[in-house]
Scaffold this motif. Structure first.
Motif, PDB file in Angstrom:
ATOM      1  N   LYS A  75       1.072  -1.118   0.015  1.00 11.01           N
ATOM      2  CA  LYS A  75      -0.220  -0.020   0.106  1.00 11.01           C
ATOM      3  C   LYS A  75       1.034   1.123   0.107  1.00 11.01           C
ATOM      4  O   LYS A  75       0.562   2.252  -0.717  1.00 11.01           O
ATOM      5  CB  LYS A  75      -1.021   0.050   1.181  1.00 11.01           C
ATOM      6  N   LYS A  76       2.085   1.097   0.794  1.00 10.51           N
ATOM      7  CA  LYS A  76       2.912   2.353   0.805  1.00 10.51           C
ATOM      8  C   LYS A  76       3.363   2.582  -0.565  1.00 10.51           C
ATOM      9  O   LYS A  76       3.528   3.808  -0.704  1.00 10.51           O
ATOM     10  CB  LYS A  76       4.156   2.303   1.933  1.00 10.51           C
TER      11      LYS A  76
ATOM     12  N   LYS B 205       2.030   1.770  -3.659  1.00 10.22           N
ATOM     13  CA  LYS B 205       1.395   2.207  -4.396  1.00 10.22           C
ATOM     14  C   LYS B 205       0.825   3.748  -3.940  1.00 10.22           C
ATOM     15  O   LYS B 205       0.854   4.502  -5.020  1.00 10.22           O
ATOM     16  CB  LYS B 205      -0.244   1.565  -4.122  1.00 10.22           C
ATOM     17  N   CYS B 206       0.841   4.411  -2.672  1.00  7.37           N
ATOM     18  CA  CYS B 206       0.689   5.485  -2.513  1.00  7.37           C
ATOM     19  C   CYS B 206       1.783   6.460  -3.040  1.00  7.37           C
ATOM     20  O   CYS B 206       1.639   7.650  -3.458  1.00  7.37           O
ATOM     21  CB  CYS B 206       0.304   5.786  -1.014  1.00  7.37           C
TER      22      CYS B 206
ATOM     23  N   LYS C  16       1.553   7.030  -6.723  1.00  8.76           N
ATOM     24  CA  LYS C  16       0.573   7.971  -7.151  1.00  8.76           C
ATOM     25  C   LYS C  16       0.954   9.394  -6.375  1.00  8.76           C
ATOM     26  O   LYS C  16       0.263  10.252  -6.743  1.00  8.76           O
ATOM     27  CB  LYS C  16      -0.962   7.535  -6.484  1.00  8.76           C
TER      28      LYS C  16
ATOM     29  N   GLU D 235       0.916  10.120  -3.073  1.00 13.82           N
ATOM     30  CA  GLU D 235      -0.159  10.304  -1.937  1.00 13.82           C
ATOM     31  C   GLU D 235       0.674  10.283  -0.555  1.00 13.82           C
ATOM     32  O   GLU D 235       1.591   9.589  -0.730  1.00 13.82           O
ATOM     33  CB  GLU D 235      -1.216   9.643  -2.190  1.00 13.82           C
TER      34      GLU D 235
ATOM     35  N   SER E 298       0.950   7.999   2.269  1.00 16.17           N
ATOM     36  CA  SER E 298       0.513   6.648   2.797  1.00 16.17           C
ATOM     37  C   SER E 298      -0.343   6.708   4.232  1.00 16.17           C
ATOM     38  O   SER E 298      -1.402   6.105   4.593  1.00 16.17           O
ATOM     39  CB  SER E 298       1.363   5.610   2.867  1.00 16.17           C
TER      40      SER E 298
ATOM     41  N   ILE F 233      -3.775   8.052   3.813  1.00 15.48           N
ATOM     42  CA  ILE F 233      -4.618   7.082   3.328  1.00 15.48           C
ATOM     43  C   ILE F 233      -5.019   6.047   4.474  1.00 15.48           C
ATOM     44  O   ILE F 233      -5.909   5.619   4.480  1.00 15.48           O
ATOM     45  CB  ILE F 233      -3.997   6.632   2.182  1.00 15.48           C
TER      46      ILE F 233
END
Length: 182
Positions: free
Chosen positions: A50-51, A53-54, A57, A59, A61, A64
């Protein structure tokens, strides 16, 4: 009649819920002993994904992650966090008092030296009539200094001896500065 039917239905629902929980408990007991460790590793891997992916992008993490947490989970976490006693003052005082008693129990005062120093202070006090002039006039003897050093060394030995020695894993990453901080 209607009331008895309602009670019968609620009893059946309670029985079903208990049965489901018992089945889940049996499933947990049948899992291997290291299952929880594996689950936590999988969770950590998912968090890392997830980190990434963020980061791809652009963003934050952490933001999110906080957005994904439900209000109920957040309240439970705050309640659990709030259970800890924030006021450690009295317990710290008790621990310090215990330490003080343990240290002073070992001391054996030298009354002859005490009387000699006290007579010197009395004569200096009566001559000066100003107690602030007496501050800092006492010079400890070498015996007193040596006794303090040996007490300090023995307390260090005791502390090092009673430290919890964790099992050393040679394959693990080194995340400490020196052996004492391990």
């Amino acid at each position: 009649m209607h009331k008895s039917q309602e009670l019968h239905l609620t009893r059946n629902e309670a029985w079903k819920l208990n049965h489901q929980e018992a089945v889940e408990k049996v499933k947990r007991f049948k899992l291997p002993a290291n299952w929880e460790a594996k689950a936590s590793l999988e969770y950590e891997l998912q968090e890392e994904e997830k980190k990434k992916k963020c980061a791809a992008k652009g963003e934050d993490s952490e933001r999110i992650k906080l957005l994904e947490i439900s209000a109920e989970d957040s309240e439970k976490w705050e309640m659990k966090k709030g259970r800890k006693n924030p006021d450690l003052g009295f317990s710290d005082y008790a621990a310090q008092l215990c330490q003080h008693h343990w240290l002073t129990r070992q001391l054996k005062p030298d009354m002859e030296t005490y009387e000699k120093v006290e007579k010197g202070f009395r004569s200096a006090y009566s001559a000066a009539l100003n107690p602030s002039r007496l501050h800092g006039t006492h010079v400890p003897s070498t015996e007193e200094i040596n006794r303090m050093v040996t007490d300090h060394k023995s307390s260090l030995k005791f502390r090092l001896k009673n430290e919890t020695n964790l099992a050393i894993d040679d394959n693990a990453d080194i995340d400490y500065v020196n052996e004492r901080h391990a």
